[in-house]
Design an enzyme around this catalytic site. Structure first.
Site, PDB file in Angstrom:
ATOM      1  N   ASP A  64      22.940   7.446  -8.938  1.00 14.76           N
ATOM      2  CA  ASP A  64      21.993   8.256  -9.711  1.00 14.76           C
ATOM      3  C   ASP A  64      21.938   9.701  -9.224  1.00 14.76           C
ATOM      4  O   ASP A  64      20.881  10.200  -8.845  1.00 14.76           O
ATOM      5  CB  ASP A  64      20.602   7.609  -9.670  1.00 14.76           C
ATOM      6  CG  ASP A  64      20.586   6.272 -10.392  1.00 14.76           C
ATOM      7  OD1 ASP A  64      21.516   6.000 -11.175  1.00 14.76           O
ATOM      8  OD2 ASP A  64      19.636   5.493 -10.169  1.00 14.76           O
TER       9      ASP A  64
ATOM     10  N   ASP B  67      24.283   2.203 -17.481  1.00 16.83           N
ATOM     11  CA  ASP B  67      22.966   1.552 -17.548  1.00 16.83           C
ATOM     12  C   ASP B  67      22.129   2.224 -18.646  1.00 16.83           C
ATOM     13  O   ASP B  67      21.096   2.829 -18.381  1.00 16.83           O
ATOM     14  CB  ASP B  67      22.311   1.693 -16.156  1.00 16.83           C
ATOM     15  CG  ASP B  67      21.028   0.913 -16.001  1.00 16.83           C
ATOM     16  OD1 ASP B  67      20.618   0.228 -16.953  1.00 16.83           O
ATOM     17  OD2 ASP B  67      20.439   1.000 -14.905  1.00 16.83           O
ATOM     18  N   ARG B  68      22.589   2.109 -19.890  1.00 21.09           N
ATOM     19  CA  ARG B  68      22.009   2.874 -20.998  1.00 21.09           C
ATOM     20  C   ARG B  68      20.709   2.268 -21.527  1.00 21.09           C
ATOM     21  O   ARG B  68      19.905   2.951 -22.142  1.00 21.09           O
ATOM     22  CB  ARG B  68      23.061   2.978 -22.125  1.00 21.09           C
ATOM     23  CG  ARG B  68      22.599   3.587 -23.430  1.00 21.09           C
ATOM     24  CD  ARG B  68      22.120   5.021 -23.273  1.00 21.09           C
ATOM     25  NE  ARG B  68      21.735   5.609 -24.553  1.00 21.09           N
ATOM     26  CZ  ARG B  68      20.618   5.333 -25.211  1.00 21.09           C
ATOM     27  NH1 ARG B  68      19.748   4.452 -24.712  1.00 21.09           N
ATOM     28  NH2 ARG B  68      20.353   5.913 -26.365  1.00 21.09           N
ATOM     29  N   LYS B  69      20.523   0.980 -21.327  1.00 24.06           N
ATOM     30  CA  LYS B  69      19.303   0.294 -21.794  1.00 24.06           C
ATOM     31  C   LYS B  69      18.986   0.621 -23.254  1.00 24.06           C
ATOM     32  O   LYS B  69      17.909   1.102 -23.593  1.00 24.06           O
ATOM     33  CB  LYS B  69      18.097   0.629 -20.917  1.00 24.06           C
ATOM     34  CG  LYS B  69      18.274   0.250 -19.447  1.00 24.06           C
ATOM     35  CD  LYS B  69      16.980   0.430 -18.683  1.00 24.06           C
ATOM     36  CE  LYS B  69      17.109   0.084 -17.221  1.00 24.06           C
ATOM     37  NZ  LYS B  69      17.869   1.075 -16.434  1.00 24.06           N
ATOM     38  N   PHE B  70      19.936   0.327 -24.130  1.00 27.96           N
ATOM     39  CA  PHE B  70      19.712   0.512 -25.568  1.00 27.96           C
ATOM     40  C   PHE B  70      18.471  -0.281 -25.985  1.00 27.96           C
ATOM     41  O   PHE B  70      18.205  -1.366 -25.442  1.00 27.96           O
ATOM     42  CB  PHE B  70      20.922   0.011 -26.360  1.00 27.96           C
ATOM     43  CG  PHE B  70      22.155   0.856 -26.189  1.00 27.96           C
ATOM     44  CD1 PHE B  70      22.289   2.060 -26.870  1.00 27.96           C
ATOM     45  CD2 PHE B  70      23.188   0.451 -25.355  1.00 27.96           C
ATOM     46  CE1 PHE B  70      23.431   2.846 -26.716  1.00 27.96           C
ATOM     47  CE2 PHE B  70      24.331   1.229 -25.194  1.00 27.96           C
ATOM     48  CZ  PHE B  70      24.450   2.427 -25.877  1.00 27.96           C
TER      49      PHE B  70
ATOM     50  N   ILE C 102      17.150  -0.440 -33.338  1.00 23.64           N
ATOM     51  CA  ILE C 102      17.708  -1.368 -34.322  1.00 23.64           C
ATOM     52  C   ILE C 102      19.243  -1.321 -34.271  1.00 23.64           C
ATOM     53  O   ILE C 102      19.837  -0.333 -33.799  1.00 23.64           O
ATOM     54  CB  ILE C 102      17.218  -1.040 -35.756  1.00 23.64           C
ATOM     55  CG1 ILE C 102      17.630   0.382 -36.154  1.00 23.64           C
ATOM     56  CG2 ILE C 102      15.712  -1.229 -35.868  1.00 23.64           C
ATOM     57  CD1 ILE C 102      17.474   0.665 -37.642  1.00 23.64           C
ATOM     58  N   GLY C 103      19.865  -2.368 -34.766  1.00 30.55           N
ATOM     59  CA  GLY C 103      21.316  -2.510 -34.665  1.00 30.55           C
ATOM     60  C   GLY C 103      22.089  -1.297 -35.152  1.00 30.55           C
ATOM     61  O   GLY C 103      23.023  -0.816 -34.495  1.00 30.55           O
TER      62      GLY C 103
ATOM     63  N   TYR D 293      11.635  -3.610  -3.933  1.00 28.13           N
ATOM     64  CA  TYR D 293      12.909  -3.983  -3.326  1.00 28.13           C
ATOM     65  C   TYR D 293      12.873  -5.351  -2.666  1.00 28.13           C
ATOM     66  O   TYR D 293      11.857  -5.771  -2.117  1.00 28.13           O
ATOM     67  CB  TYR D 293      13.293  -2.959  -2.247  1.00 28.13           C
ATOM     68  CG  TYR D 293      13.681  -1.608  -2.782  1.00 28.13           C
ATOM     69  CD1 TYR D 293      14.754  -1.458  -3.663  1.00 28.13           C
ATOM     70  CD2 TYR D 293      12.975  -0.469  -2.400  1.00 28.13           C
ATOM     71  CE1 TYR D 293      15.108  -0.201  -4.142  1.00 28.13           C
ATOM     72  CE2 TYR D 293      13.329   0.790  -2.874  1.00 28.13           C
ATOM     73  CZ  TYR D 293      14.402   0.912  -3.742  1.00 28.13           C
ATOM     74  OH  TYR D 293      14.756   2.147  -4.209  1.00 28.13           O
TER      75      TYR D 293
HETATM   76  P1  5BU Z   1      17.451   2.426  -6.424  1.00 27.69           P
HETATM   77  O1  5BU Z   1      17.703   3.793  -5.916  1.00 27.69           O
HETATM   78  O2  5BU Z   1      18.231   1.335  -5.658  1.00 27.69           O
HETATM   79  O3  5BU Z   1      15.983   2.088  -6.527  1.00 27.69           O
HETATM   80  O4  5BU Z   1      18.053   2.445  -7.911  1.00 27.69           O
HETATM   81  C1  5BU Z   1      17.978   1.345  -8.764  1.00 27.69           C
HETATM   82  C2  5BU Z   1      18.815   1.579 -10.018  1.00 27.69           C
HETATM   83  O5  5BU Z   1      18.752   0.428 -10.825  1.00 27.69           O
HETATM   84  C3  5BU Z   1      18.378   2.734 -10.882  1.00 27.69           C
HETATM   85  O6  5BU Z   1      19.538   3.293 -11.456  1.00 27.69           O
HETATM   86  C4  5BU Z   1      17.537   2.099 -11.979  1.00 27.69           C
HETATM   87  O7  5BU Z   1      17.643   2.768 -13.216  1.00 27.69           O
HETATM   88  C5  5BU Z   1      18.181   0.732 -12.100  1.00 27.69           C
HETATM   89  N1  5BU Z   1      17.246  -0.357 -12.483  1.00 27.69           N
HETATM   90  C6  5BU Z   1      16.190  -0.763 -11.701  1.00 27.69           C
HETATM   91  O8  5BU Z   1      15.951  -0.200 -10.628  1.00 27.69           O
HETATM   92  N2  5BU Z   1      15.437  -1.829 -12.098  1.00 27.69           N
HETATM   93  C7  5BU Z   1      15.639  -2.489 -13.254  1.00 27.69           C
HETATM   94  O9  5BU Z   1      14.951  -3.458 -13.558  1.00 27.69           O
HETATM   95  C8  5BU Z   1      16.724  -2.030 -14.058  1.00 27.69           C
HETATM   96  C9  5BU Z   1      17.511  -0.989 -13.651  1.00 27.69           C
HETATM   97 BR1  5BU Z   1      17.074  -2.880 -15.632  1.00 27.69          BR
END
Ligand code: 5BU
Length: 267
Positions: free
Chosen positions: A41, A94-97, A100-101, A218
């Site tokens: 990120d 990780d686009r998370k669309f 609608i289709g 975490y």
């Molecule tokens: P971190 O720095 O380890 O906290 O980043 C976690 C990544 O996982 C980050 O890119 C989020 O957009 C992604 N993520 C998340 O943390 N939790 C979720 O439930 C989902 C994606 Br879906």
């Protein structure tokens, strides 16, 4: 836990998947001995490509949020693809669309990022209903892509839980040609014993922190892989934010891999 599938090796499970990309990923994990995905990120293309090159040897999946780059241009996917080939990893946008289709189809194929043209894997919220899967599938399947559905999230207070998560599994089970797994926090069996296998990729992993100030939660690689039966650990800040990201990536690779070995051995 562990279910019958979770106690098998990744390679042994490959035969049970209809999606080509899932088969590729499962074999890749055993070949490279890694179930680690880096969540890269960062906001500059130089940093992103440097992370992919430095950490490539230790990961199975490189996860991007391509829209956070300040200096994106079309050279980025090209360079990422070359690094994926060099280091043998898959790219997951990780686009998370969540529309609608018809709309997600255009968002996946077109626009600035043209995600379908370079991301092996992407993901979608099941909230709009099954049309979202059908729309993405029309674009992704001919390109041999794979989709993950968000069954659960790592963040505090998530609404994705209970019946919502179980309905997500049922939606995936009806689209196994394209949907090969979930973003989730634990393996959620549809049937006991499980009839169909899915892959679980899990964010919210750190060995040092229990959360952040914005609701992230975490758990350790052992909790995720061994106790919760998930397959891939997704680690972001704990690796790229460390003084020595390579050393940290090696630690997470080892922890994730040892948890997998224990899981498959104790069956
Ligand atoms: P971190 O720095 O380890 O906290 O980043 C976690 C990544 O996982 C980050 O890119 C989020 O957009 C992604 N993520 C998340 O943390 N939790 C979720 O439930 C989902 C994606 Br879906």
């Amino acid at each position: 836990m562990p279910s019958s599938f979770a106690s098998q090796t990744y390679t042994a499970r490959a035969a049970g998947f209809a999606n080509d990309l899932a088969v590729q990923l499962l074999k890749l994990m055993d070949r490279k001995k890694t179930n680690l995905s880096i969540a890269a990120d960062v906001t500059s293309k130089a940093e992103l490509l440097q992370l992919a090159d430095l950490l490539g040897p230790y990961i199975c999946v490189f996860k991007t949020h391509i829209d956070i780059l300040d200096d994106y241009d079309s050279s980025v996917p090209e360079a990422l693809t070359a690094l994926a080939e060099k280091h043998d990893f898959l790219i997951f946008e990780d686009r998370k669309f969540a529309d609608i289709g018809s709309t997600v189809k255009a968002q996946y194929q077109s626009g600035v990022y043209k995600i379908a043209s370079w991301a092996h894997i992407t993901n979608a919220h099941p909230i709009p209903g099954e049309g979202i899967v059908h729309g993405l599938k029309e674009v992704g399947l001919p390109l041999k892509r794979g989709l993950l559905l968000l069954a659960e999230m790592s963040s505090k207070g998530t609404l994705a839980q209970g019946k919502y998560s179980m309905d997500t599994l049922a939606m995936a089970a009806r689209n196994r040609d394209f949907v090969f797994g979930f973003i989730g926090q634990r393996r959620l069996p549809l049937d006991e014993p499980e009839k169909e296998d899915f892959l679980y990729l899990t964010p919210g992993v750190s060995m040092a922190q229990s959360g952040d100030s914005l609701g992230q939660q975490y758990r350790s690689p052992e909790q995720v892989v061994l106790e919760s039966g998930c397959d891939v650990i997704i680690v972001g800040r704990a690796i790229y934010g460390a003084a020595d990201p390579v050393a940290e990536a090696k630690k997470y690779q080892e922890a994730g891999w040892n948890a997998y070995l224990q899981r498959t051995r104790r069956a």
